[in-house]
Design a protein around this motif. Structure first.
Motif, PDB file in Angstrom:
ATOM      1  N   ALA A   4       0.842  -1.209   0.000  1.00  0.00           N
ATOM      2  CA  ALA A   4       0.000   0.000   0.000  1.00  0.00           C
ATOM      3  C   ALA A   4       0.872   1.252   0.000  1.00  0.00           C
ATOM      4  CB  ALA A   4      -0.945  -0.011   1.203  1.00  0.00           C
ATOM      5  N   ALA A   5       1.950   1.220   0.804  1.00  0.00           N
ATOM      6  CA  ALA A   5       2.859   2.380   0.854  1.00  0.00           C
ATOM      7  C   ALA A   5       3.501   2.629  -0.495  1.00  0.00           C
ATOM      8  CB  ALA A   5       3.928   2.154   1.914  1.00  0.00           C
ATOM      9  N   MET A   6       3.879   1.565  -1.209  1.00  0.00           N
ATOM     10  CA  MET A   6       4.483   1.740  -2.531  1.00  0.00           C
ATOM     11  C   MET A   6       3.458   2.302  -3.516  1.00  0.00           C
ATOM     12  SD  MET A   6       7.217  -1.408  -2.959  1.00  0.00           S
ATOM     13  CE  MET A   6       5.960  -2.661  -2.998  1.00  0.00           C
ATOM     14  N   GLY A   7       2.192   1.877  -3.385  1.00  0.00           N
ATOM     15  CA  GLY A   7       1.146   2.423  -4.243  1.00  0.00           C
ATOM     16  C   GLY A   7       0.937   3.906  -3.992  1.00  0.00           C
ATOM     17  N   ILE A   8       0.961   4.300  -2.739  1.00  0.00           N
ATOM     18  CA  ILE A   8       0.804   5.714  -2.372  1.00  0.00           C
ATOM     19  C   ILE A   8       2.004   6.517  -2.877  1.00  0.00           C
ATOM     20  CG2 ILE A   8       0.639   7.320  -0.421  1.00  0.00           C
ATOM     21  CD1 ILE A   8      -0.746   4.877   1.060  1.00  0.00           C
ATOM     22  N   ILE A  29      -8.058  -0.404   0.332  1.00  0.00           N
ATOM     23  CA  ILE A  29      -6.850  -1.174   0.037  1.00  0.00           C
ATOM     24  C   ILE A  29      -7.327  -2.584  -0.302  1.00  0.00           C
ATOM     25  CG2 ILE A  29      -4.638  -2.026   0.900  1.00  0.00           C
ATOM     26  CD1 ILE A  29      -4.789   1.052   0.667  1.00  0.00           C
ATOM     27  N   LEU A  30      -7.159  -2.964  -1.546  1.00  0.00           N
ATOM     28  CA  LEU A  30      -7.673  -4.236  -2.050  1.00  0.00           C
ATOM     29  C   LEU A  30      -6.558  -5.252  -2.166  1.00  0.00           C
ATOM     30  CD1 LEU A  30      -9.775  -2.611  -4.899  1.00  0.00           C
ATOM     31  CD2 LEU A  30     -10.507  -3.126  -2.566  1.00  0.00           C
ATOM     32  N   ASP A  41     -10.385   2.714  -5.333  1.00  0.00           N
ATOM     33  CA  ASP A  41     -11.443   3.707  -5.132  1.00  0.00           C
ATOM     34  C   ASP A  41     -10.901   5.133  -5.164  1.00  0.00           C
ATOM     35  OD1 ASP A  41     -13.689   5.168  -4.652  1.00  0.00           O
ATOM     36  OD2 ASP A  41     -14.234   4.159  -2.799  1.00  0.00           O
ATOM     37  N   PHE A  42     -10.780   5.641  -6.358  1.00  0.00           N
ATOM     38  CA  PHE A  42     -10.251   6.986  -6.566  1.00  0.00           C
ATOM     39  C   PHE A  42     -11.365   8.008  -6.772  1.00  0.00           C
ATOM     40  CE2 PHE A  42      -6.809   4.151  -7.470  1.00  0.00           C
ATOM     41  CZ  PHE A  42      -5.716   4.794  -6.935  1.00  0.00           C
ATOM     42  N   GLY A  43     -12.539   7.749  -6.211  1.00  0.00           N
ATOM     43  CA  GLY A  43     -13.700   8.598  -6.427  1.00  0.00           C
ATOM     44  C   GLY A  43     -13.530  10.050  -6.039  1.00  0.00           C
TER      45      GLY A  43
END
Length: 147
Positions: A4-8, A29-30, A41-43
């Motif tokens: 998740a941290a790498m995605g952020i 976080i899927l 979920d980038f809504g």
């Protein structure tokens, strides 16, 4: 939590224009079939202008995960996502949600609750099921010995 941290990190620094998620929380976080975490979920996410490191908005995230500046000044920046990530990390380590009754009834947020509960050893705050009993005993001995 590392995935998740790498995605952020990719959202914030992987493009010329940073993307701020604005609603990081465990539900967004899927996990895939290999248990690799992906930010979803980038809504209500925001794309910051090239020359700006922050923006003003009327859109807020989820209670308990919102950075203080989102609520008081309605400022969106990558710092808000970092704050939300920290809350999620604390949630994983303590096995408590930032909206738990005992935290909210005392008008605390997760960060303040941990600060007030922390008396010198992480074992006072961290979920007891994260470490085997023998590791807990070693930690207690380590803190008892003079440095």
């Amino acid at each position: 939590m590392l995935d998740a941290a790498m995605g952020i990190e990719y959202l914030h620094h992987g493009h010329i224009t940073p993307i701020v998620h604005c609603d990081l929380k465990p539900a967004n976080i899927l996990l895939d079939e290999d248990m690799v975490a992906h930010v979803g979920d980038f809504g209500i996410s925001k794309i910051l202008a090239v020359s700006k490191s922050m923006a003003y908005t009327e859109t807020l995230g989820t209670l308990g995960y919102i950075a203080p500046e989102y609520g008081s000044e309605v400022i969106v920046s990558t710092n808000g996502d970092v704050y939300s990530y920290g809350i999620m990390l604390m949630e994983v380590l303590t096995k408590r949600r930032p909206t738990d009754e005992d935290i909210c009834n005392e008008n605390l947020d997760m960060r303040k609750w941990i600060t007030q509960s922390f008396s010198g050893t992480m074992l006072d705050v961290v979920d007891g099921n994260l470490f085997p009993e023998e590791e807990k005993s070693l930690q207690k001995v380590k803190y008892a010995l003079p440095q």
